[in-house]
Scaffold this active site. Structure first.
Site, mmCIF file in Angstrom:
data_model
loop_
_atom_site.group_PDB
_atom_site.id
_atom_site.type_symbol
_atom_site.label_atom_id
_atom_site.label_comp_id
_atom_site.label_asym_id
_atom_site.label_seq_id
_atom_site.Cartn_x
_atom_site.Cartn_y
_atom_site.Cartn_z
ATOM 1 N NE ARG A 81 -3.451 2.333 2.769
ATOM 2 C CZ ARG A 81 -3.291 3.261 3.731
ATOM 3 N NH1 ARG A 81 -2.370 3.113 4.666
ATOM 4 N NH2 ARG A 81 -4.054 4.319 3.765
ATOM 5 C CG HIS A 125 -1.049 8.910 3.395
ATOM 6 N ND1 HIS A 125 -1.200 7.557 3.653
ATOM 7 C CD2 HIS A 125 -0.693 9.463 4.579
ATOM 8 C CE1 HIS A 125 -0.928 7.313 4.929
ATOM 9 N NE2 HIS A 125 -0.614 8.446 5.516
ATOM 10 C CD GLU A 170 -4.918 7.722 9.695
ATOM 11 O OE1 GLU A 170 -4.455 8.789 10.131
ATOM 12 O OE2 GLU A 170 -4.557 6.611 10.110
ATOM 13 C CG ASN A 299 -5.141 3.435 8.638
ATOM 14 O OD1 ASN A 299 -5.233 2.423 7.941
ATOM 15 N ND2 ASN A 299 -4.713 4.599 8.178
ATOM 16 C CE1 TYR A 301 0.019 2.702 13.489
ATOM 17 C CE2 TYR A 301 -1.923 3.898 12.738
ATOM 18 C CZ TYR A 301 -0.696 3.313 12.473
ATOM 19 O OH TYR A 301 -0.191 3.329 11.203
ATOM 20 C CD GLU A 365 -1.654 4.013 8.024
ATOM 21 O OE1 GLU A 365 -1.426 4.473 9.168
ATOM 22 O OE2 GLU A 365 -1.795 4.733 7.026
HETATM 23 C C1 FCB Z 1 -1.376 7.246 10.685
HETATM 24 C C2 FCB Z 1 -0.920 7.747 9.336
HETATM 25 C C3 FCB Z 1 0.417 7.234 8.896
HETATM 26 C C4 FCB Z 1 1.387 7.113 10.043
HETATM 27 C C5 FCB Z 1 0.772 6.410 11.213
HETATM 28 C C6 FCB Z 1 1.694 6.228 12.391
HETATM 29 O O1 FCB Z 1 -2.252 8.149 11.244
HETATM 30 O O2 FCB Z 1 -1.870 7.419 8.343
HETATM 31 O O3 FCB Z 1 0.880 8.046 7.861
HETATM 32 O O4 FCB Z 1 1.877 8.355 10.378
HETATM 33 O O5 FCB Z 1 -0.376 7.093 11.635
#
Ligand code: FCB
Length: 461
Positions: A81, A125, A170, A299, A301, A365
C-alpha cells in the site's frame, strides 16, 4: 511443563501487506518537476516539526524504489500500500500532467507486478499541492473537484494494473489535525473551517469514487481508509458515556454515517451547531458522498478513553467536544506514548461489521514505534513490535473466525520514515533506515513477518 504453541492459520488468499505514504518515504522533493505540497511548506516552517526535520530526502525511496521492491519481494508481501504524491503528478494541483511524475508511479506499479506484489494505491495521504491550499485548501469546495480530476488522471494511466484504490487516507487527520488543532499541515486552528474541510474531504471521496468508476475496469475496487477510534468510557459516570458519544460522533460516525448510511449523524450536527450551520452541505452532496464503495480500510493503533472534564488549554482537534478529556491509561505503551491494547481493534472491527452492513474490511495500517537501535551484530531486536503485531493479528484472526469479511492486513510501516510532526524521531518500520547512508536493515520483526506470511499464520503460546 511444556508450553503449547497453537498455529492460527489465516484463510487462503488473505492479503499480507505493508504500507507507506509518499511524503513520508520518497524524498526527492523538487526532482522531476514535483511541486510543493502543504507538508513541504509546513515542515519548512520553523517550530512545526521536531528537530526541524523535513521530507526533502526522507527514506530516499523515489530513487531507491527498485531496491525497496526487491526487499518487499524478499519479505514475501502479497500487497504493498503506497500513496501517490499529487504534486508530482499535477505540481499545482490542477491542469496539465507532469509526465515524469506519473511515469514514476508507472515504474513502481510495474516493478511490483513483476515481483508478484499487488499494488494498492492511495490517492491522497495528506500532501495537498500548496497552490490548492493557497486557493482555500479543503475549506474550498473546488478542492474536491480538483481531487476528482487528479483521480481520473491516475486511474487513466494505472487503472488497468492496480486492483484496489483508496481515495483518502484518514480524512479525520486532514480535517481536524490540519485545520483545528494545527499540528498537521496546513497548521490552521479554525474549528468551523475544520468541519467544512471534513465535508469537502468526504465530497472529494465521493467525486473521486465516481471518477474512478468511470475509468476503472469493472473489477477495479474502490475504498476509503479511516482511522476509527475505539472509544471507551474512563469511568462509570453518565458524563463518561456522554464523552464517548461525542468522540464517537466526531471521530467515527461523522465519516461512517455519510459514507455508509446516507447522512451526517444528528447529534454531531447538534454538538457543532454553535460553530457552523453546515450550510456548506449542498443539495445532492450526500448522494455523492454515499456512492457505494467495495471495501473499507481501517487504521488502528491505540484505544481512546474519555470522560468529561476540563481539557488542556490550546486548540483542540475535537470541535464540539469542548469538555471532553482523554484519560491516560496505565500499562505498556509505544514510543508515541500510545497505550498498547489490541482490545480496541476488536471493538472497532466488531462495531463496523455489526452496524454498517457487513462491509468488507481491510486493516490498512497497524503497527508501533519503539526506540529501535542497531545492535553490535548489525541487527535490531524489536521484540516489543513483534508482540504488538502478533497480538493485533490474533484479533484479526478471531474476527475472521467470527464471520467478519476481513480480507487483509498491512503493517505500518515497511520502512522507518518521516512521522509527520515528529519528524524522524519515531521509527515505525519493520525495516530500519539509517538516514545518513540510506542503508536498510531488517529488524527482527521483518524476519518474523516473513515467516508469518510464509506460514499464512501466527504462532501463539
Ligand atoms: C497514521 C498515518 C500514517 C502514520 C501512522 C503512524 O495516522 O496514516 O501516515 O503516520 O499514523
Amino acid at each position: 511443563m511444556t508450553t503449547q504453541v497453537t498455529r492460527l492459520r489465516f484463510p487462503d488468499g488473505f492479503v499480507w501487506g505493508a504500507a507507506t505514504a509518499a511524503y513520508q518515504i520518497e524524498g526527492a522533493a523538487t526532482t522531476d518537476g514535483r511541486g510543493p505540497s502543504i507538508w513541504d511548506t509546513f515542515s519548512h516552517t520553523p517550530g512545526k516539526v521536531d528537530g526541524g526535520d523535513t521530507g526533502d530526502v526522507a527514506a530516499d525511496h523515489y530513487r531507491q524504489f527498485r531496491e525497496d521492491v526487491a526487499l518487499m519481494a524478499e519479505l514475501g508481501l502479497s500487497a504493498y500500500r503506497f500513496s501517490v504524491s499529487w504534486p508530482r503528478v499535477q505540481p499545482g494541483g490542477r491542469g496539465p500532467v507532469n509526465a515524469k511524475g506519473i511515469d514514476y508511479y508507472e515504474r513502481l506499479v510495474d516493478g511490483l507486478l513483476e515481483s508478484g506484489i499487488t499494488p494498492t494505491l492511495t490517492l491522497y495521504h495528506w500532501d495537498l499541492p500548496q497552490e490548492l491550499e493557497d486557493a482555500g485548501g479543503w475549506g474550498s469546495r473546488d478542492t474536491a473537484e480538483r481531487f476528482a480530476e487528479f483521480a481520473t488522471i491516475v486511474a487513466a494511466r494505472l487503472g488497468d494494473r492496480v486492483p484496489l484504490w483508496t481515495t483518502l487516507n484518514e480524512p479525520w487527520c486532514s480535517a481536524f489535525l490540519g485545520y483545528a488543532s494545527g499540528v498537521h499541515a496546513p497548521g490552521l486552528t479554525d474549528p468551523a473551517l475544520s468541519l467544512r474541510a471534513a465535508h469537502h474531504l468526504l465530497l472529494a471521496h465521493g467525486l473521486g469514487t465516481q471518477a474512478l468508476r468511470a475509468v476503472l475496469p469493472p473489477s477495479g475496487q474502490v475504498s476509503i481508509t479511516l482511522n476509527l477510534c475505539a472509544v471507551f468510557p474512563g469511568s462509570a459516570s453518565p458524563g463518561a458515556a456522554e464523552a464517548v458519544r461525542r468522540v464517537d460522533g466526531l471521530g467515527n460516525r461523522i465519516f461512517l454515517d455519510p459514507l455508509l448510511r446516507g447522512g451526517y449523524p444528528f447529534d454531531v450536527l447538534r454538538d457543532t451547531r454553535q460553530l457552523t450551520d453546515w450550510s456548506f452541505v449542498l443539495p445532492g452532496d450526500l448522494e455523492i458522498v454515499g456512492e457505494p464503495i467495495d471495501l473499507l480500510g481501517i487504521n488502528y493503533y491505540t484505544p481512546t478513553v474519555v470522560d468529561l472534564g476540563t481539557p488542556e488549554a490550546g486548540p483542540s482537534p475535537w470541535p464540539g467536544c469542548d469538555d471532553v478529556v482523554f484519560v491516560p491509561q496505565p500499562g505498556p505503551s509505544t514510543a508515541m506514548g500510545w497505550t498498547i491494547d489490541a482490545q480496541g481493534l476488536r471493538e472497532v472491527v466488531r462495531r463496523v461489521h455489526g452496524e454498517y452492513g457487513g462491509i468488507p474490511l481491510m486493516i490498512t495500517e497497524n503497527g508501533a514505534a519503539f526506540d529501535d537501535r542497531l545492535n553490535s551484530d548489525g541487527g535490531v531486536n524489536d521484540a516489543e513490535r513483534i508482540a504488538y503485531l502478533r497480538d493485533h493479528l490474533a484479533v484479526v484472526h478471531e474476527a475472521i473466525g467470527s464471520g467478519v469479511d476481513l480480507r487483509g492486513y498491512f503493517v505500518w510501516s515497511l520502512l522507518d520514515n518521516f512521522e509527520w510532526s515528529y519528524g524522524y524521531s519515531k521509527r515505525f518500520g519493520i525495516v530500519h533506515v539509517d538516514y545518513e547512508t540510506q542503508r536498510r536493515v531488517w529488524k527482527d520483526s521483518a524476519h518474523w513477518y516473513r515467516e508469518v506470511i510464509r506460514a499464512n499464520g501466527i504462532d501463539q503460546e
